[in-house]
Scaffold this motif. Sequence first.
Motif, PDB file in Angstrom:
ATOM      1  N   PRO A  51       0.812  -1.226   0.000  1.00  0.00           N
ATOM      2  CA  PRO A  51       0.000   0.000   0.000  1.00  0.00           C
ATOM      3  C   PRO A  51       0.846   1.276   0.000  1.00  0.00           C
ATOM      4  CG  PRO A  51      -0.846  -1.592   1.594  1.00  0.00           C
ATOM      5  CD  PRO A  51       0.484  -2.105   1.145  1.00  0.00           C
ATOM      6  N   GLU A  61      -2.789  -1.008  -6.214  1.00  0.00           N
ATOM      7  CA  GLU A  61      -2.136  -2.037  -5.401  1.00  0.00           C
ATOM      8  C   GLU A  61      -2.063  -3.377  -6.127  1.00  0.00           C
ATOM      9  OE1 GLU A  61      -2.556  -4.057  -0.976  1.00  0.00           O
ATOM     10  OE2 GLU A  61      -3.479  -2.125  -1.376  1.00  0.00           O
ATOM     11  N   LEU A 324      -3.703 -10.101   3.712  1.00  0.00           N
ATOM     12  CA  LEU A 324      -4.725  -9.214   3.144  1.00  0.00           C
ATOM     13  C   LEU A 324      -5.941  -9.095   4.069  1.00  0.00           C
ATOM     14  CD1 LEU A 324      -4.779  -9.932  -0.695  1.00  0.00           C
ATOM     15  CD2 LEU A 324      -3.678  -8.080   0.540  1.00  0.00           C
ATOM     16  N   GLU A 327      -4.856  -6.538   6.666  1.00  0.00           N
ATOM     17  CA  GLU A 327      -4.656  -5.174   6.176  1.00  0.00           C
ATOM     18  C   GLU A 327      -5.912  -4.604   5.525  1.00  0.00           C
ATOM     19  OE1 GLU A 327      -1.264  -4.462   3.761  1.00  0.00           O
ATOM     20  OE2 GLU A 327       0.163  -5.156   5.252  1.00  0.00           O
ATOM     21  N   ASN A 328      -6.605  -5.397   4.688  1.00  0.00           N
ATOM     22  CA  ASN A 328      -7.730  -4.872   3.919  1.00  0.00           C
ATOM     23  C   ASN A 328      -9.076  -5.075   4.602  1.00  0.00           C
ATOM     24  OD1 ASN A 328      -5.927  -4.082   1.993  1.00  0.00           O
ATOM     25  ND2 ASN A 328      -6.374  -5.730   0.554  1.00  0.00           N
ATOM     26  N   GLN A 331      -8.317  -3.687   8.262  1.00  0.00           N
ATOM     27  CA  GLN A 331      -7.742  -2.361   8.061  1.00  0.00           C
ATOM     28  C   GLN A 331      -6.680  -2.031   9.108  1.00  0.00           C
ATOM     29  OE1 GLN A 331     -10.665   0.705   7.121  1.00  0.00           O
ATOM     30  NE2 GLN A 331     -12.180  -0.860   6.611  1.00  0.00           N
ATOM     31  N   GLN A 465     -11.764  -2.551   3.517  1.00  0.00           N
ATOM     32  CA  GLN A 465     -11.456  -1.413   2.677  1.00  0.00           C
ATOM     33  C   GLN A 465     -11.578  -1.756   1.200  1.00  0.00           C
ATOM     34  OE1 GLN A 465      -7.456   0.010   3.133  1.00  0.00           O
ATOM     35  NE2 GLN A 465      -8.058   2.110   2.787  1.00  0.00           N
ATOM     36  N   ASP A 466     -11.270  -2.996   0.820  1.00  0.00           N
ATOM     37  CA  ASP A 466     -11.333  -3.381  -0.587  1.00  0.00           C
ATOM     38  C   ASP A 466     -12.732  -3.823  -1.002  1.00  0.00           C
ATOM     39  OD1 ASP A 466     -11.428  -5.682   0.860  1.00  0.00           O
ATOM     40  OD2 ASP A 466     -10.006  -6.800  -0.395  1.00  0.00           O
TER      41      ASP A 466
END
Length: 533
Positions: A51, A61, A324, A327-328, A331, A465-466
């Motif tokens: 990111p 990304e 992922l 992180e996604n 978050q 977030q994705d």
Amino acid sequence: MGGPVALDDGPREDEAPPQRPAWKSVLLVLTCTLAMILNTASTNGISIFFPVIGADLDVAEELVQWLVSAFSLSSGCFLLLFGRLADLYGRKKMYVGGTLYMGILHVGCGFTHNITTLFVLRGLQGLGAAAFIPACLGILAHAFPPSRARSAAFATFSAGAPIGGTIGTQLGAVLTQYTTASWRSTFYLLAGISLLCTIGGLLLIDADLLSTETDRRVDWLGAFLVTVGLVFVIFVLSQGSLASNGWKTGYIIALLIVGVLFIALFIAWQYHLEKSQSAPENRHPPPLMKLSMWTRAKGKFAVVQIIAFLQWSSFLTWNFWAQLYYENYLQLSPVHTALRLLPMTIAGLSCNLFVMLVVSRMPLVVLISCGTLLTGLAGLLFAIILPSAPYWAYGFPAAIASVCGADFVFAAGTLFIAKVSLPHEQSLAGGLFQTLTQFGTAFGLAISTIPFDSIANSSESGGGQDGAPLAAYQAAQWTAFGFAMFCTVLAVLFLRGVGAVGTDERRKEEDVEGTSTPGNETVVEKELEVTGT
């Protein structure tokens, strides 16, 4: 063209390795282990700051993913060729050249301000790893004949993978978040590690010995066929889900067909070369990879290689989607994600210490099946994970269990491969093992992306977030679980009867008998008797 290339006079690799003091043997192992640390940190550690790179260089990304894909693509496709060259012309040369080359390109990556240049440099970097990783396996196999010292050397070398993961992921996250140079700092750190590897190789690795083969010509046609075939297939696996029409995209289908065709031609060409070697007036070079290697130990050589392929499909699939998810979906920042993956390092080191202690007494089937079962457990935990549950309920035990299969398969598997390979095949056999792990990584991510995308695209209620819902991440983890369970089935069905692949001092006389003539084919037969095959 032409006949066999005559060997120069000099010491040969079938002679006993030179005597060295204990401290130098330890430093030799640590030098090769540092190279494994460099390889793992360069391969997987970069993904933690995707990111940040994307935001800094204004790139999506999903395109930044090519920083890993380009490295793995070039590395995986050249392992066989460079392994063969290391066996023929010198493992020390390949090690020193590969680490120095990689260090120079790491510096280049740190100074670049263009994503295209960064992609190119990462792709070129993979050639360095393809040069020194097979060389390391050949160096250790020759420096330490079958003994407890060899078991310790291979287990220590394997431990470089989790340490490299820590340096690349945890330390990389800290450098990215808290240094002025941000993500560039990690590349500078890796350049420094490369330089240490080069210096250690020059000072500690034994001088290269002449190959025992009487014909040192290189099968360049075979090298071309397998390299092009692997490039196409791994590219398709990496990009199939990202193409405009997914797996139905025209160029994806075309490249997959062409890649499979090239690999089929390579196999046919290797069969022809191996058969022609017995002809009285043979003018062909030796095959790049003897197909008869796959039948060693009644086919168990092939089974171990297939398990390595599928195990890395499972392990890296779990690792990729877990990262992922943190992180996604949740978050979390790169540092907080890295902290949740930190137990993998401790577990990895513990696994390799365990292998070092028991590999001379525990049957291969027990080590590998237990390891793959635990890796499958990690996938299962994330397949049923509850975001509201504490980290200690799902994330922590999964991080501990995930690395067991990878470390057990790598340490025990490479010991087995070294045991059934001849002196002039050690780097090639190790390169083949590494090729399948790289291929397995691309395969696992490609297959697991299919259910992830299917659920993510069909769902209107996003999660993180994705926008992907929890069910999409869980579906990808079910894929990792399936790969690991299939590995376990293969191990239980086909590796029974293989004894311990490490050497115990209590069997010292038997082992000496089985390795007394390492330049002869009977070594393989005697080694297989020792392992109970």
